[in-house]
Scaffold this active site. Sequence first.
Site, PDB file in Angstrom:
ATOM      1  N   GLU A 135       0.793  -1.225   0.000  1.00 14.86           N
ATOM      2  CA  GLU A 135       0.000   0.000   0.000  1.00 14.86           C
ATOM      3  C   GLU A 135       0.828   1.280   0.000  1.00 14.86           C
ATOM      4  O   GLU A 135       0.439   2.271  -0.611  1.00 14.86           O
ATOM      5  CB  GLU A 135      -0.929   0.013   1.226  1.00 14.86           C
ATOM      6  CG  GLU A 135      -2.102  -0.938   1.152  1.00 14.86           C
ATOM      7  CD  GLU A 135      -3.198  -0.440   0.229  1.00 14.86           C
ATOM      8  OE1 GLU A 135      -3.104   0.711  -0.252  1.00 14.86           O
ATOM      9  OE2 GLU A 135      -4.137  -1.192  -0.040  1.00 14.86           O
ATOM     10  N   SER A 143     -31.574 -30.933  49.300  1.00 22.36           N
ATOM     11  CA  SER A 143     -30.753 -31.434  50.411  1.00 22.36           C
ATOM     12  C   SER A 143     -29.342 -30.857  50.435  1.00 22.36           C
ATOM     13  O   SER A 143     -28.507 -31.309  51.219  1.00 22.36           O
ATOM     14  CB  SER A 143     -30.664 -32.965  50.328  1.00 22.36           C
ATOM     15  OG  SER A 143     -31.927 -33.559  50.478  1.00 22.36           O
TER      16      SER A 143
END
Length: 708
Positions: free
Chosen positions: A90, A351
Amino acid sequence: MIRVRARLVKRTAAAGALLVLLSGLALWGLERADRAYPPPLDASREMSREVVDRDGQLLRAYTTEDGYWRLPVDLEGVDPDYIKMLIAYEDRRFFTHLGVDPLAMLRAAGQFLANGGRIVSGGSTITMQVARLIEPRAKRSLPAKLRQMARAFQIERRLDKREILQLYLTLAPYGGNLEGVRAASLAWFGRDPNKLSLSQSALLVALPQAPEARRPDRNRDAAEKARNRVLERMREAGLIPPSEIVRASAATIPDGRRAMPDLAAHLADRALGAQPDDRKVVLTVDRTLQARLENLARETAPRLGPKLSLAMVLADGRSGKILASVGSTGHLDAARAGAIDMTRAVRSPGSTLKPFIYGLAFEDAIADPQTLIDDAPADFAGYRPRNFDRGYAGEVSLVEALQMSLNVPAVRLLEAVGPHRLLSRFRRGGIELDLPPGGAPGLAIGLGGAGVSLRDLVQLYTSFVNDGTALVLTDGAAGSFGLGDEPDIRSRQPVLDKQASWRVGDILAGVDAPQNSPRVAIAYKTGTSYGYRDAWAIGFDGRYVLGVWVGRADAAPVPGMSGIATAAPLLFDAFVRTGIKPVAFASAPPGLVVRARRDLPFALRKFGSGGETGGMSASASTPPRIVYPPQGARVALNARGPGRLTPLVIKLQGGAGPYRLIANGAPVQRPSRRKIINWIPDGPGASNLTVMDAEGRAASVSVFIDAE
């Protein structure tokens, strides 16, 4: 001649002065314009909010208000080979130009003219592309290009090259609503951009030039051609060996987008809600563990049955930090109300609270693990508990009673230690039970007659890996201590003392694993709520605590569901699935004596609370009560000499003699029929005193002795 030269010198000087003045005015004007019209850098920085794990790994991300995935990028988190490829393709002179590359502009113009007005390559630098990204223009035009060039100069004045590159990698488009290389890498390849392959790097370099035309999910051919052009450019520049180019060109292009990370959704939503101003929230969760348990939840969902969900919480019991939290089978699973976080839902615990009842009985020295107790029909002032299987086991030891989760023995013990006292111990662990209307705790709380969340249960069970002291759980969100902090447990009161906590854990470690489940060295307890609405299993090793809940979010009954058959197998599977190496249980605390039943004092060989009217005969007398010293009293005693104190007078009411005094878990004298007992402490400090009568009924107080 001399005069002519003098005039020329004067005119040249005047022209030079004018040129300097005009240049100064131009620079002044440019400076004023630059200050008056700065580039909108701040406006371009709205990022996606993200929730990360303890190591910074992404758990869940959220789109921006305009619907884009725009994740922040740190250059250290991007593959350096990709960055080199990007710059080479680029903007080769990125690190030397001032925002505009004249050579690139001339090259692009020459190619444009030589090819009959067709754009062959652009002349925009990375800085100019950043300018376009922060100020998008609908059409390309000469004024727009000039504006980009001016903005590029402005950007270069304000940011260094690394900041400019980082801004490009954050804002560049990669197709659809993806912006930034991190979002693109996650969406197209399912990975962070720190380790990209050569083929993946080339595709990510090519996409921003034409993000919609080259989207791999819509036009694979265009994406592949663009990637190969980037690779060919790298070959021509001599940056990548030809053999690597051939291999990368043959790599498959992804044919669809992957989903963004979506782990710990319930925790993430809550954490962001608690910290609305933070873009990034760090949780204590471990990403790997979270993913493994969520996968287990999804795999299990079809086997559970329609509308059933499950929840799991895994905590480091020694720090209180939550390592994984699964709120449902899936937060998008509407059929199972997956959006509801069932780790925080208050439900009947069945329980699962029984171990703490037994622990209190051991702490008060009114029972020993080898003490016998009757499991037979009993009536406690109209309350008639029955076992899960509707049968009775008869005379059993407390070890057997807890391991079989028998209901009547648990209620007998709870009547002896007192429901209020049990609740006070839960408060020490930072937990408040949700009591039935009226708020008065009764014996039913021992069998699930109150409400508690899975998260709170796991918090209570951390006491078994911390010598009886529970740690407040934290997930790292607002309102809790940070990732690097450790809780100070020294100032907290224990739920159970060390010896009682160890005894309970030792009993639970002896419970057999569910049928066909993997063998894992853990202690665990199960529970099933009234009406088969909730199935629970809580397990722990020497460090980690894992809780599992199964049920319907709407609390509808599920016939046949139970803790042992439904939740316990998931508990064992989850422990194995985490991959955590089991941590050995702690050894017995100093001073603890493990005795056979034949070696127990007579009063501890069989338990009888005396409060029930069925199953065991009730005593005509009232239970014993310590009237002095009162609970929590601080008593000052005179010193008789080094290490010796004057006796503490203990006054009793009720009960049936002879009475036995037990101090800090050990009998201290022969039984006495007198209701006044003199006890000589070993020294100053906290002490637990228990008096047991001839029928096995007991009363206890905790006091603190001061030496004067």
